[in-house]
Design an enzyme around this catalytic site. Sequence first.
Site, PDB file in Angstrom:
ATOM      1  N   LYS A 167       0.841  -1.209   0.000  1.00  0.00           N
ATOM      2  CA  LYS A 167       0.000   0.000   0.000  1.00  0.00           C
ATOM      3  C   LYS A 167       0.872   1.254   0.000  1.00  0.00           C
ATOM      4  CE  LYS A 167      -2.864   0.527   3.709  1.00  0.00           C
ATOM      5  NZ  LYS A 167      -2.997   1.879   4.271  1.00  0.00           N
ATOM      6  N   GLN A 183       5.056   9.603   6.755  1.00  0.00           N
ATOM      7  CA  GLN A 183       4.110  10.501   6.073  1.00  0.00           C
ATOM      8  C   GLN A 183       4.592  11.945   6.179  1.00  0.00           C
ATOM      9  OE1 GLN A 183       0.290   9.486   7.738  1.00  0.00           O
ATOM     10  NE2 GLN A 183       0.229   7.531   6.662  1.00  0.00           N
ATOM     11  N   ARG A 197      -6.807  -3.163  10.402  1.00  0.00           N
ATOM     12  CA  ARG A 197      -5.801  -4.006  11.063  1.00  0.00           C
ATOM     13  C   ARG A 197      -6.330  -4.596  12.377  1.00  0.00           C
ATOM     14  NH1 ARG A 197      -1.987  -3.250   7.269  1.00  0.00           N
ATOM     15  NH2 ARG A 197      -1.522  -1.111   6.663  1.00  0.00           N
ATOM     16  N   ASP A 205       2.706  -0.696  11.836  1.00  0.00           N
ATOM     17  CA  ASP A 205       1.378  -1.162  11.416  1.00  0.00           C
ATOM     18  C   ASP A 205       1.110  -2.607  11.830  1.00  0.00           C
ATOM     19  OD1 ASP A 205       0.905   1.308  10.348  1.00  0.00           O
ATOM     20  OD2 ASP A 205       1.381   0.743   8.292  1.00  0.00           O
ATOM     21  N   ARG A 240       2.957   5.984  -3.355  1.00  0.00           N
ATOM     22  CA  ARG A 240       4.064   6.813  -3.865  1.00  0.00           C
ATOM     23  C   ARG A 240       4.200   6.667  -5.370  1.00  0.00           C
ATOM     24  NH1 ARG A 240       4.348   5.699   1.318  1.00  0.00           N
ATOM     25  NH2 ARG A 240       5.661   6.884   2.732  1.00  0.00           N
ATOM     26  N   SER A 268       7.976   9.475  11.389  1.00  0.00           N
ATOM     27  CA  SER A 268       6.769   9.389  10.564  1.00  0.00           C
ATOM     28  C   SER A 268       7.127   9.516   9.098  1.00  0.00           C
ATOM     29  CB  SER A 268       5.779  10.494  10.933  1.00  0.00           C
ATOM     30  OG  SER A 268       4.790  10.591   9.912  1.00  0.00           O
ATOM     31  N   ARG A 293      -5.437   2.342  18.293  1.00  0.00           N
ATOM     32  CA  ARG A 293      -5.129   0.905  18.207  1.00  0.00           C
ATOM     33  C   ARG A 293      -4.690   0.310  19.542  1.00  0.00           C
ATOM     34  NH1 ARG A 293      -2.533   0.769  12.075  1.00  0.00           N
ATOM     35  NH2 ARG A 293      -4.583   0.639  11.069  1.00  0.00           N
ATOM     36  N   ARG A 337      -8.026  12.651  12.425  1.00  0.00           N
ATOM     37  CA  ARG A 337      -6.575  12.416  12.591  1.00  0.00           C
ATOM     38  C   ARG A 337      -5.771  13.723  12.517  1.00  0.00           C
ATOM     39  NH1 ARG A 337      -4.963   7.206   9.255  1.00  0.00           N
ATOM     40  NH2 ARG A 337      -3.077   7.478  10.525  1.00  0.00           N
ATOM     41  N   LYS A 393      -3.899   6.359  14.810  1.00  0.00           N
ATOM     42  CA  LYS A 393      -4.014   5.665  13.520  1.00  0.00           C
ATOM     43  C   LYS A 393      -5.495   5.627  13.118  1.00  0.00           C
ATOM     44  CE  LYS A 393       0.375   4.747  12.967  1.00  0.00           C
ATOM     45  NZ  LYS A 393       1.123   5.426  11.920  1.00  0.00           N
TER      46      LYS A 393
HETATM   47  C1  S3P Z   1       2.779   5.153   6.091  1.00  0.00           C
HETATM   48  C2  S3P Z   1       3.402   5.590   7.228  1.00  0.00           C
HETATM   49  C3  S3P Z   1       3.000   5.211   8.598  1.00  0.00           C
HETATM   50  C4  S3P Z   1       2.076   4.002   8.573  1.00  0.00           C
HETATM   51  C5  S3P Z   1       1.007   4.128   7.533  1.00  0.00           C
HETATM   52  C6  S3P Z   1       1.631   4.222   6.147  1.00  0.00           C
HETATM   53  C7  S3P Z   1       3.285   5.583   4.781  1.00  0.00           C
HETATM   54  O1  S3P Z   1       2.319   6.296   9.196  1.00  0.00           O
HETATM   55  O2  S3P Z   1       1.487   3.813   9.842  1.00  0.00           O
HETATM   56  O3  S3P Z   1       0.152   3.011   7.559  1.00  0.00           O
HETATM   57  O4  S3P Z   1       2.950   4.956   3.754  1.00  0.00           O
HETATM   58  O5  S3P Z   1       4.041   6.558   4.741  1.00  0.00           O
HETATM   59  P1  S3P Z   1       3.090   7.487   9.976  1.00  0.00           P
HETATM   60  O6  S3P Z   1       3.874   8.261   8.995  1.00  0.00           O
HETATM   61  O7  S3P Z   1       1.988   8.304  10.588  1.00  0.00           O
HETATM   62  O8  S3P Z   1       3.931   6.798  11.016  1.00  0.00           O
END
Ligand code: S3P
Length: 448
Positions: free
Chosen positions: A23, A179, A403, A328, A28, A177, A359, A123, A355
């Site tokens: 995923k 993200q 999850r 995750d 990306r 993170s 969780r 979030r 999340k």
């Molecule tokens: C992800 C980063 C993680 C992960 C999410 C996917 C990504 O989150 O928990 O399921 O693809 O960059 P965080 O960046 O908030 O840690």
Amino acid sequence: MTDLAVEPQHKPLKGIVPVPSDKSITHRALLLAAIAEGESAVVVSSMGDDNRSTLAAMVALGATATERENELRIGGVGLEGLRAASGAIDCGNSGTTMRLLAGVLAAQRFQAVLVGDASLTKRPMARIANPLRQRGARIEGELVRNKPGEITAPLVIGPLPVPNVLSAISFDSPIPSAQVKSALLLSGLYADGSTVVSEPVVSRDHTERMLDALGVPVQRAGSIVSLDGGAFSGKLPAFSLTVPGDLSAAAFLAAAASLVPGSEVGVRGVGANPTRSGFVDAIRMMGANVELSPETVQLGEPVGLLRTTHAELRGVTIAGELVARSIDEIPILAALAARAHGVTTIADAGELRVKESDRIACMAAVLRAFGVEVEERRDGLVVEGKPDRPLTAADVDSEGDHRIAMSAAVLGLFANGTSRVRNVDAIATSFPRFAGTMRALGANIRAV
Ligand code: S3P
């Protein structure tokens, strides 16, 4: 709303099965293909709803997409070719779509509005908005009562007025993170100067690997990554990529195989990126018989076969960088802990509270419903493993979190009767064929 009925498992799980494409890597690939020059080919299998949100967003912003069987052909418009969408862009349940896209949209000359479902709308988004604002972006969201400085979706991003350009930034992220890091790196493609992000420990590095494979000047040293905007050509080439299988989906199959006596399960073509494979290291530490050895490389990403056979497990401590590399997979690790000998402590995992659901609280509730003794802590869980007696058959709610739903279904295999997992539609966000794949291996899990 769909529920799952899970029967106790009395025979080994056997087989070699595929899982959906990763995923994180798919998000990306779709995003970068849309801002590359010309047509990219991205081969994805069994794409979930989260990736569909990213695909739809990029089409709304002007890229083209045609889908034939497993191959997506994305017509990229170049870095400067995106145009305003005709309405709000719906990111569904996908935090990665919203946060990564925000990085690209921060640099555009038009305004965009990002919305999401009820869970995504709760979030935290200040974590990307603040550093992007620091480099000159305009981002507004809904203020959150009782959390000064926090914002949530809907996000209103841009426009970046002419002649402003995003500035250089050196950002010390308080949390690991991917993200946040990726939003900054993607905005860095448009910036005047360098983008430097440092993290307490390295989060998944798919963005860096993919940018590097596409010729973008990205450098890494420990947990610091930098993108040299001055040395970047301003163009991303189109590319071909077969996205590796998702280790985060394969983890549920490996967990079930570890616990059911006599099992032997293989998952083909799984991503083996070391910043993602903490799950494999954690269950090995618990005594599992699991192997993931890289066989090929796809756009900088190692790929291999994940093989798991049954083994007795023992309780361990999962903390620090191991948590960042398995963030995750913590729900399914907590489920495994319930069937390991002794106590498992999970710490440094406070991020799990923000999340798709909280969780930590959700897994504690699920484990208790199955009769497991569990202590909920601010940043983790302490789980008392008792593998020698069946769990109590349970009726649990997944709280709309994929999850949690799949972790609860795995626990149901070890109960003393039929268990029910309610509200499991969200499984389609990451592993649409989860129940069917478990049945192919010999489990009795069905939608009701
Ligand atoms: C992800 C980063 C993680 C992960 C999410 C996917 C990504 O989150 O928990 O399921 O693809 O960059 P965080 O960046 O908030 O840690």
